[in-house]
Scaffold this active site. Structure first.
Site, short mmCIF file in Angstrom:
data_model
loop_
_atom_site.label_atom_id
_atom_site.label_comp_id
_atom_site.label_asym_id
_atom_site.label_seq_id
_atom_site.Cartn_x
_atom_site.Cartn_y
_atom_site.Cartn_z
N CYS A 121 37.34 36.44 41.32
CA CYS A 121 36.05 35.73 41.22
C CYS A 121 34.91 36.68 41.62
O CYS A 121 34.68 37.67 40.94
CB CYS A 121 36.07 34.45 42.03
SG CYS A 121 34.71 33.34 41.61
N HIS A 158 40.45 31.53 39.45
CA HIS A 158 41.13 31.55 40.74
C HIS A 158 42.63 31.38 40.53
O HIS A 158 43.09 30.25 40.39
CB HIS A 158 40.60 30.44 41.64
CG HIS A 158 39.22 30.72 42.14
ND1 HIS A 158 38.99 31.42 43.30
CD2 HIS A 158 38.00 30.43 41.62
CE1 HIS A 158 37.68 31.56 43.48
NE2 HIS A 158 37.06 30.96 42.47
N GLU A 169 44.90 31.46 42.63
CA GLU A 169 45.47 30.67 43.73
C GLU A 169 45.27 29.18 43.53
O GLU A 169 45.84 28.36 44.25
CB GLU A 169 44.89 31.14 45.08
CG GLU A 169 43.44 30.73 45.36
CD GLU A 169 42.39 31.64 44.71
OE1 GLU A 169 42.71 32.37 43.75
OE2 GLU A 169 41.22 31.58 45.15
#
Lengths: 251, 197
Positions: free
Chosen positions: B76, B177, B179
């Site tokens: 990001c 992202h 994650e």
């Protein structure tokens, strides 16, 4: 293409999910971590936890819950309820929450929106608005629809956007609980008037209500609770149905 | 082992949780000497790119990071730090990948931030091994990295095509992202941990 998001909403109290949840395979329906994980497996795009913990002293349990959820969950989640300060929000951010949602605290203190946006970025700040149609006007309500404010819904949302809201979660109290469909007229009006994403909430009862809200309005996401919790609408089936109508979804 | 550049730009709880779930060991990089302890480096980042760059600068890690020969992944805002310049705060970035970070144009009828799941078209880079084309990843950002065919390894579309992922030599960046991107994101993190340079 950006997918339309399907968002189950879970009420939590003292770190436990409340309201009956009827999932097969669920060992403990009160465990927000297990429930969240199940929803992620089903294909939920995001989750919203609404913390209804009554007392400030018990907020520690909420923080612990957020951490546990963040450890297990591989999709984004928002936490709302009881956030009245930048410090409250920061504790949740540091515990792994992707976004926080503020409602009455923003109405009472609109500067909170800009303070949060400045501190953490607009993408972190969801402004939740409960609206009810009163004498020909859409009015912002607090306390789950029990307390009317002097704010017109359209005006308040424009103001919230200008202060730094990154997303609007709009719940129609007239439609909420009816299972007769979302308030498509108002949602479309709002989605067209602002330049940030809108989450539709209140009224979902059948799959066609989701199709309607995505085909008839410019909303970006639809949120519901009981139709998902009781397994009335399985998320994978809903997404296949939306796809049939050429609504972009994540499968 | 993965080293996470710890420069105070945003919360890394979600990232470390994802690495824990994947059984990928990691540690924190606070100063130059720490860079030698790890084989793979992640630069996370949430928030304002200009502010993030200032914070990274203050750690004294910019020059040592630029000199790295091991795999580096910017996530990001961490990806935006790899570029030349960001319109966010009109700030110079690390200039590792010669592309610019720009603000989405709302006149194109798009909502800002670009928030949610968007599909990507990737170019069979090892970072995307086992990830099907048009898989959706979770994005949340208002600034994007301009598409450049030389460095682009995955493209997404929002008003116009932009780079969802870039690579230059051992430096990789992803705008989404991983994650928070379900199984596909976890696969990407695993792939990164297996990269060799």
């Amino acid at each position: 293409m950006l997918s339309k998001r399907i968002i189950p909403c879970l009420d939590v109290k003292d770190g436990r999910t409340v309201k009956g949840v009827n999932f097969v395979d669920l060992k403990d329906a009160g465990d927000p971590v297990e429930l969240a994980w199940q929803y992620a497996q089903q294909g939920a795009d995001e989750l919203v936890f609404l913390d209804i913990t009554a007392t400030h002293e018990r907020r520690g349990t909420t923080i612990e819950m957020v951490k546990s959820v963040a450890r297990q969950l591989n999709i984004p989640f928002t936490i709302g309820g009881g956030i009245t300060s930048v410090a409250d929000a920061e504790a949740l951010l540091n515990s792994g929450a992707d976004k926080i949602s503020i409602n009455s605290a923003a109405v009472r203190n609109p500067a909170l929106i800009s303070d949060l946006a400045k501190a953490f970025g607009v993408q972190f700040v969801v402004v939740a608005v409960d609206t009810k149609f009163v004498e020909g006007r859409n009015m912002v309500h607090l306390n789950g629809g029990r307390l009317i404010t002097e704010l017109e819904t359209e005006d308040w949302i424009l103001h919230a956007e200008s202060l730094g809201a990154g997303e609007i979660l709009l719940t129609s109290m007239d439609h909420d609980g009816t299972k007769n469909g979302f308030d498509c007229l108002l949602l479309d009006k709002i989605a067209r008037s602002i330049n940030i994403p809108v989450i539709a909430s209140g009224g979902a009862g059948r799959m066609e209500h989701f199709t309607e809200v995505f085909l008839q309005t410019g909303v970006d996401a639809a949120l519901a609770a009981s139709v998902f919790h009781f397994g009335e609408i399985p998320i994978p089936v809903l997404k296949e149905e939306l796809k049939k109508h050429n609504i972009p979804v994540r499968l | 082992m993965i080293g996470i550049v710890n420069y105070g730009a945003g919360n890394i709880f979600s990232l470390t949780s994802a690495l824990d779930r994947l059984d990928l060991p990691y540690g924190m990089i606070n100063e130059e000497a720490d860079l030698d302890k790890y084989t793979h480096i992640i630069i996370p980042g949430v928030g304002h790119a200009g502010t993030a760059m200032k914070k990274l600068d203050q750690t004294g890690l910019v020059a040592p990071i630029k000199a790295l020969k091991k795999p580096v992944l910017g996530i990001c805002v961490g990806m935006q730090l790899l570029t030349q310049h960001s319109e966010e705060g009109d700030a110079d970035m690390m200039s590792i990948v010669p592309v610019k970070t720009r603000l989405f144009n709302k006149d194109q009828g798009i909502k800002i931030p670009h928030m949610g799941w968007n599909n990507i078209t990737h170019k069979n880079n090892p970072l995307f091994e086992g990830v099907k084309n048009l898989t959706q990843f979770y994005f949340v950002h208002s600034y994007f990295i301009e598409y450049n065919p030389t460095f682009d390894i995955a493209t997404a579309e929002y008003g116009m095509p932009f780079s969802a992922a870039v690579q230059k030599d051992n430096f990789y960046g992803v705008q989404f992202h991983p994650e928070k991107s379900g199984a596909a994101g976890e696969r990407l993190l695993k792939n990164f941990s297996n990269l060799k340079h």
